[in-house]
Scaffold this motif. Sequence first.
Motif, PDB file in Angstrom:
ATOM      1  N   PRO C   6       0.833  -1.208   0.000  1.00  0.00           N
ATOM      2  CA  PRO C   6       0.000   0.000   0.000  1.00  0.00           C
ATOM      3  C   PRO C   6       0.865   1.256   0.000  1.00  0.00           C
ATOM      4  CG  PRO C   6       0.029  -1.018   2.177  1.00  0.00           C
ATOM      5  CD  PRO C   6       0.789  -1.932   1.278  1.00  0.00           C
ATOM      6  N   GLY C   7       0.280   2.365  -0.461  1.00  0.00           N
ATOM      7  CA  GLY C   7       0.978   3.640  -0.635  1.00  0.00           C
ATOM      8  C   GLY C   7       2.014   4.006   0.398  1.00  0.00           C
ATOM      9  N   PRO C   8       1.624   4.186   1.657  1.00  0.00           N
ATOM     10  CA  PRO C   8       2.588   4.653   2.656  1.00  0.00           C
ATOM     11  C   PRO C   8       3.791   3.719   2.806  1.00  0.00           C
ATOM     12  CG  PRO C   8       0.377   4.622   3.564  1.00  0.00           C
ATOM     13  CD  PRO C   8       0.296   3.984   2.223  1.00  0.00           C
ATOM     14  N   ASN C   9       3.609   2.430   2.579  1.00  0.00           N
ATOM     15  CA  ASN C   9       4.723   1.496   2.738  1.00  0.00           C
ATOM     16  C   ASN C   9       5.659   1.486   1.550  1.00  0.00           C
ATOM     17  OD1 ASN C   9       3.846   0.857   5.245  1.00  0.00           O
ATOM     18  ND2 ASN C   9       3.056  -1.175   4.738  1.00  0.00           N
ATOM     19  N   VAL C  10       5.211   2.012   0.423  1.00  0.00           N
ATOM     20  CA  VAL C  10       6.097   2.041  -0.744  1.00  0.00           C
ATOM     21  C   VAL C  10       7.321   2.887  -0.423  1.00  0.00           C
ATOM     22  CG1 VAL C  10       6.333   2.725  -3.153  1.00  0.00           C
ATOM     23  CG2 VAL C  10       4.196   1.721  -2.356  1.00  0.00           C
ATOM     24  N   LYS C  55       4.245 -10.254   6.742  1.00  0.00           N
ATOM     25  CA  LYS C  55       3.037 -10.344   5.934  1.00  0.00           C
ATOM     26  C   LYS C  55       2.161  -9.100   6.078  1.00  0.00           C
ATOM     27  CE  LYS C  55      -0.233 -14.027   5.490  1.00  0.00           C
ATOM     28  NZ  LYS C  55      -0.644 -15.363   5.881  1.00  0.00           N
ATOM     29  N   ASN C  56       2.118  -8.545   7.285  1.00  0.00           N
ATOM     30  CA  ASN C  56       1.218  -7.402   7.514  1.00  0.00           C
ATOM     31  C   ASN C  56       1.729  -6.087   6.938  1.00  0.00           C
ATOM     32  OD1 ASN C  56       3.280  -7.025   9.297  1.00  0.00           O
ATOM     33  ND2 ASN C  56       2.013  -6.961  11.149  1.00  0.00           N
ATOM     34  N   PHE C  57       2.920  -6.128   6.303  1.00  0.00           N
ATOM     35  CA  PHE C  57       3.433  -4.942   5.612  1.00  0.00           C
ATOM     36  C   PHE C  57       2.690  -4.759   4.292  1.00  0.00           C
ATOM     37  CE2 PHE C  57       6.712  -1.848   4.787  1.00  0.00           C
ATOM     38  CZ  PHE C  57       6.985  -1.908   3.430  1.00  0.00           C
ATOM     39  N   PHE C  58       2.111  -5.892   3.808  1.00  0.00           N
ATOM     40  CA  PHE C  58       1.511  -5.907   2.480  1.00  0.00           C
ATOM     41  C   PHE C  58      -0.010  -5.888   2.569  1.00  0.00           C
ATOM     42  CE2 PHE C  58       5.529  -6.727   0.536  1.00  0.00           C
ATOM     43  CZ  PHE C  58       6.245  -7.457   1.480  1.00  0.00           C
ATOM     44  N   SER C  59      -0.642  -5.357   1.517  1.00  0.00           N
ATOM     45  CA  SER C  59      -2.105  -5.410   1.489  1.00  0.00           C
ATOM     46  C   SER C  59      -2.586  -6.689   0.823  1.00  0.00           C
ATOM     47  CB  SER C  59      -2.676  -4.174   0.776  1.00  0.00           C
ATOM     48  OG  SER C  59      -1.994  -3.969  -0.437  1.00  0.00           O
ATOM     49  N   TYR C  60      -1.685  -7.334   0.093  1.00  0.00           N
ATOM     50  CA  TYR C  60      -1.983  -8.657  -0.469  1.00  0.00           C
ATOM     51  C   TYR C  60      -0.686  -9.402  -0.470  1.00  0.00           C
ATOM     52  CZ  TYR C  60      -2.838 -12.346  -3.870  1.00  0.00           C
ATOM     53  OH  TYR C  60      -2.913 -13.571  -4.489  1.00  0.00           O
ATOM     54  N   VAL C  97       3.162   7.779  -5.804  1.00  0.00           N
ATOM     55  CA  VAL C  97       2.757   6.386  -5.961  1.00  0.00           C
ATOM     56  C   VAL C  97       1.620   6.034  -5.023  1.00  0.00           C
ATOM     57  CG1 VAL C  97       3.545   4.005  -5.782  1.00  0.00           C
ATOM     58  CG2 VAL C  97       5.084   5.759  -6.657  1.00  0.00           C
ATOM     59  N   GLU C  98       0.594   5.403  -5.581  1.00  0.00           N
ATOM     60  CA  GLU C  98      -0.541   4.999  -4.747  1.00  0.00           C
ATOM     61  C   GLU C  98      -0.399   3.574  -4.252  1.00  0.00           C
ATOM     62  OE1 GLU C  98      -3.875   5.906  -7.194  1.00  0.00           O
ATOM     63  OE2 GLU C  98      -3.758   8.046  -6.739  1.00  0.00           O
ATOM     64  N   SER C  99       0.124   2.707  -5.099  1.00  0.00           N
ATOM     65  CA  SER C  99       0.397   1.349  -4.618  1.00  0.00           C
ATOM     66  C   SER C  99       1.386   0.673  -5.544  1.00  0.00           C
ATOM     67  CB  SER C  99      -0.893   0.533  -4.541  1.00  0.00           C
ATOM     68  OG  SER C  99      -1.319   0.185  -5.844  1.00  0.00           O
ATOM     69  N   LEU C 100       1.926  -0.443  -5.059  1.00  0.00           N
ATOM     70  CA  LEU C 100       2.947  -1.163  -5.827  1.00  0.00           C
ATOM     71  C   LEU C 100       2.596  -2.638  -5.845  1.00  0.00           C
ATOM     72  CD1 LEU C 100       5.892  -1.784  -6.921  1.00  0.00           C
ATOM     73  CD2 LEU C 100       6.594  -1.775  -4.548  1.00  0.00           C
ATOM     74  N   GLU C 101       2.742  -3.255  -7.010  1.00  0.00           N
ATOM     75  CA  GLU C 101       2.572  -4.699  -7.075  1.00  0.00           C
ATOM     76  C   GLU C 101       3.903  -5.297  -7.484  1.00  0.00           C
ATOM     77  OE1 GLU C 101      -0.854  -7.128  -8.989  1.00  0.00           O
ATOM     78  OE2 GLU C 101       0.728  -7.050 -10.509  1.00  0.00           O
ATOM     79  N   PHE C 113       7.834  -5.035 -11.250  1.00  0.00           N
ATOM     80  CA  PHE C 113       7.426  -4.009 -10.289  1.00  0.00           C
ATOM     81  C   PHE C 113       6.434  -3.107 -10.998  1.00  0.00           C
ATOM     82  CE2 PHE C 113      10.623  -4.725  -7.021  1.00  0.00           C
ATOM     83  CZ  PHE C 113      11.625  -5.379  -7.707  1.00  0.00           C
ATOM     84  N   CYS C 114       5.224  -3.077 -10.517  1.00  0.00           N
ATOM     85  CA  CYS C 114       4.217  -2.279 -11.186  1.00  0.00           C
ATOM     86  C   CYS C 114       3.722  -1.205 -10.214  1.00  0.00           C
ATOM     87  CB  CYS C 114       3.076  -3.201 -11.619  1.00  0.00           C
ATOM     88  SG  CYS C 114       1.826  -2.356 -12.552  1.00  0.00           S
ATOM     89  N   LEU C 115       4.062   0.056 -10.499  1.00  0.00           N
ATOM     90  CA  LEU C 115       3.679   1.137  -9.591  1.00  0.00           C
ATOM     91  C   LEU C 115       2.471   1.863 -10.137  1.00  0.00           C
ATOM     92  CD1 LEU C 115       7.190   1.360  -9.818  1.00  0.00           C
ATOM     93  CD2 LEU C 115       6.622   2.583  -7.759  1.00  0.00           C
ATOM     94  N   LYS C 116       1.415   1.884  -9.350  1.00  0.00           N
ATOM     95  CA  LYS C 116       0.235   2.636  -9.766  1.00  0.00           C
ATOM     96  C   LYS C 116       0.347   4.031  -9.162  1.00  0.00           C
ATOM     97  CE  LYS C 116      -2.919  -1.160 -10.619  1.00  0.00           C
ATOM     98  NZ  LYS C 116      -1.882  -2.201 -10.529  1.00  0.00           N
ATOM     99  N   CYS C 117       0.422   5.015 -10.047  1.00  0.00           N
ATOM    100  CA  CYS C 117       0.662   6.377  -9.559  1.00  0.00           C
ATOM    101  C   CYS C 117      -0.576   7.227  -9.693  1.00  0.00           C
ATOM    102  CB  CYS C 117       1.790   7.013 -10.365  1.00  0.00           C
ATOM    103  SG  CYS C 117       3.282   6.030 -10.338  1.00  0.00           S
ATOM    104  N   LYS C 118      -0.435   8.450  -9.213  1.00  0.00           N
ATOM    105  CA  LYS C 118      -1.564   9.386  -9.278  1.00  0.00           C
ATOM    106  C   LYS C 118      -1.910   9.678 -10.728  1.00  0.00           C
ATOM    107  CE  LYS C 118      -1.558  11.527  -4.865  1.00  0.00           C
ATOM    108  NZ  LYS C 118      -0.382  11.217  -4.065  1.00  0.00           N
ATOM    109  N   HIS C 119      -3.077  10.162 -10.918  1.00  0.00           N
ATOM    110  CA  HIS C 119      -3.578  10.540 -12.239  1.00  0.00           C
ATOM    111  C   HIS C 119      -3.644   9.369 -13.192  1.00  0.00           C
ATOM    112  CE1 HIS C 119      -3.005  14.550 -10.795  1.00  0.00           C
ATOM    113  NE2 HIS C 119      -1.691  14.437 -10.773  1.00  0.00           N
TER     114      HIS C 119
END
Lengths: 292, 270, 389
Positions: C6-10, C55-60, C97-101, C113-119
């Motif tokens: 999730p965002g803040p952890n990126v 494990k709890n660092f990740f959202s999935y 960055v909003e989230s990273l997969e 590494f797939c970063l979903k960013c703003k806009h």
Amino acid sequence: MKFRAVMNNSSPIREFSTIVSTISKLSKECVLRIADDMLYFIVSDENTGPAPPVLWCEIPQSVFFSEYQLVGMDETHQDIYLGLNSGNLARSFVSLKNVKSLKMKLTKKQCPCLTLEIEVPSTTSHQTRQIVHDIPVAVVPWKNWPDFYEPRVPDPDISIELPSLKQLRTTIDRMRTMASEVMVRASAGGQLILQIRADMAKVSTRFKDLNVAHFDGPVDNSDPETDSQGNEDSSEIVQCRVDAKKLALFLNVDHISTNTTLCSIVHKRLVTLCLQTDDNVKLQCFISGIVY
Amino acid sequence: MAEDSSQYHFTASMDSGKTLCSLLKAIQFQESAVFCALPEGLKLTVEEGKCVQASAYIPADNFTEYHVRDDVDVIFKISLAVLAECLNIFGSGEEASLKMYYKCEGSPLLLVLQPQSFRNVMTDCEIWSQTPDSMLELRSPEETDVAKLVVRAGALLAVLGDVERSADVLELRLQPEPPHFTIVTYGMQDRSCIEVPECSDTLQSFSCERELTLKYQLHHLRLCMKALAISNKVVLRCSSTGLLLLQLKLERDDNKHMFSEFYIVPLLDD
Amino acid sequence: MKCHVPGPNVKVLARTVHTLARFGDELYLESLPDCILLRTLNAAESAYAMIKFNKNFFSYFNYNYYSTEDNEGLKCKISMKSALNAFKSPAHIDKQVESLEMKLDPESCKLIFCLKCKHGIVKTHFVSILDCKAMQAVYTKDTVPNRITSPQRILNETLNSFQTSDDQVTLEATTKSLVIKNYIDSNMDLTKIIRTHVSLDPAEFDNYIIGEETTITFTLKEFRALLAFAEALNLPLQLHFETTGRPAVFIVHNGTTFEAHFVLATSKPDNATQATSTQSTTTKERNKRKDTCNTQGSVKKKRHIDVEFSKCLEEDSHLFNFVDIPDDINLKASNNLDNVKEQIDFDNVIPASPTSRTKIKSVFKRCFESTFDPKSIQGVILAENSDSE
């Protein structure tokens, strides 16, 4: 030989730090002369071997130090001259904020050193931290002392108060990118002109309404180099061509808080910048003229 | 300057030369530029090799005074580096008024600058002029745009800034379907993609006739970054030959605009 | 492996990668049922970093997303440069960055590494996997006599007093004070170097236990990197160390989602450590060890059916196993004569024995004690890692 001095107030420590940092910008090496009443920082032109100093800085010790003890080598040689790397000294001062006390003393560790013992209050508790820097120095033998006496310069033809040093430095920094030499011209009428000639350009910056402290004219300006503005009497213009980089370097002294800086010019031969602070710290820079 | 300047080929003045200076620095990737004073405004053009042509265009309404004699062509080559340094002679923190004079063909360009906060100082500069080199005509009149995008300048700057610097080539993919606008770079063994879909806030407008994949030298695109940093909006146009045109608009406070444009020639596949 | 950050952890992950990049050039990634481990080792093999994300660092979190055969997670090595490329500007990454997969693409053998960013902007990095094995170091963390917990600020401020040219630093830990000074070896020109020492009162620290007064010396480069990590995340730093010559362990954790261990080799301050010659010899050692590894590689490589990764467990655990190098001055072993010659050739200033060099290499000394069997300790290591402070 013995030297021990203590500064107890953060304000003189900061001021001293600014002076040391300015000197380190002007030269890598310098000589520190420790005398009974004054501390002197002396810089000589690095490239030309033994030569008269280009920078002369006097610091009255009583303004800065709460304790000051000096014991020279013997009766006739009461001062101590130390050669040191000015960058080393500056770097030891640089990270100091809120210093409680600073002690400077001459020590002999594996080589002669100027040791700084600094007490800093902790940022996280009531403790104090002690930082010690041993800065290696070279003791200058007394037979070399004459190399570091205050330079005797010819009387200037004009002395004019400079405008804001910061402004001057900005302009010279821009001019430096276009030319390596700059012509400094001052007129009895209170004008200061900085002029450069680049490959494809000529740039002049003119300051007016400046205070002329002293003018010893008229000046012989009969050669073709003179470029007058028409309405200026060329016998009232004193000029000197100097290395732009050196001038820019010396203008770094703007970090030292000062009221006025005086620029004295010996026609075609020498430009001297002299500044004096409220604490009677005096700094003089000597820039020799370039003659073709 | 004591003479009557009304017969001069070109004169102009501005309250503050700061924005002009930033714009000129944004195209300053070569030592000299072609200076052209047109009736509509001032245009300076720079070329790198035969691949990039950049211009700064300052419409006449940006000046407090702007005069070009209509019976002459004012066009000459001049050192852009010196011009930019002179405009900045009082430092970037200072607003300085600017006056420009060009007497006649072969004269130097004369600049007079005076800072607004210090009245007792002024700078005058004489910059020699030379015969201008001929400029490339990169775009032929028949060429049409296959794709056109309008992007927020800051966003495009961020995207370009994110591209791996060590890559040589930047591949631009434009397609009518999502993801619409993609930038791809290749590393030693890796690949990176930045996708900007049409719905993104970043793309203010997007039109694309057919799918296009074009390659450009990353270095050429990076030349636009300074201009992007000071501009508000950029229009990217891709022609049928792959010629890329970036038109940047810098909006000033008083509703006046300055422009810069960059033509970039694509890399052809061997 | 497939996981979402999730965002803040990126930002934390970005800071981690940038810190690891100041240690080594290769990044090892291992996914386990309850965590992901990122590790690296510096070229001189004197500094090691391991960061564990629970494990709890990740959202999935799915540690073995693509494997169908067994419960093996991912073990791979990628170039640090590639990793850095995916995590630019850690200071501002949270604004973009909003989230990273992160996931493995088994077909192309790439880590994505797939970063979903703003806009709506999506940045994808396809990173080649250089190798498919894990790497792990052996070190003591919990049973050491000396433990200091320090706010990062104190140490960062202290380091400001040192020069950027300083290479190594010495810590003198006594019950009365902690003295930090720059280390000068006898090869340096004393007339040119400022000697600095800073004394800190134990009351400055959150926790200060010195069971055995000691002096340790280690390189500043990695120390600065790990301090910068603690500063960026504003977390306290734990120092666990024992005696001269044994590695010092620095721990930064937030108590819940991640824990970082930085292990620095230490050397005796009174012996000259010629950094460059040490590095050359250790590189030679490493190459030599690689050779021995290969000869030992008659161990069958197990193939994971779906993803074609090869694993070599013995190879992994021998990575720091200096079995060929005697741990003392006894260099008479014939297969080491070449080594000895090289060491002495470099060392023409100090004719003394090369103990200092072996001391550097004795970071993982336990590995090459003759009775030591790495396999016997594997279980213990896992227990250590999962200890939380």
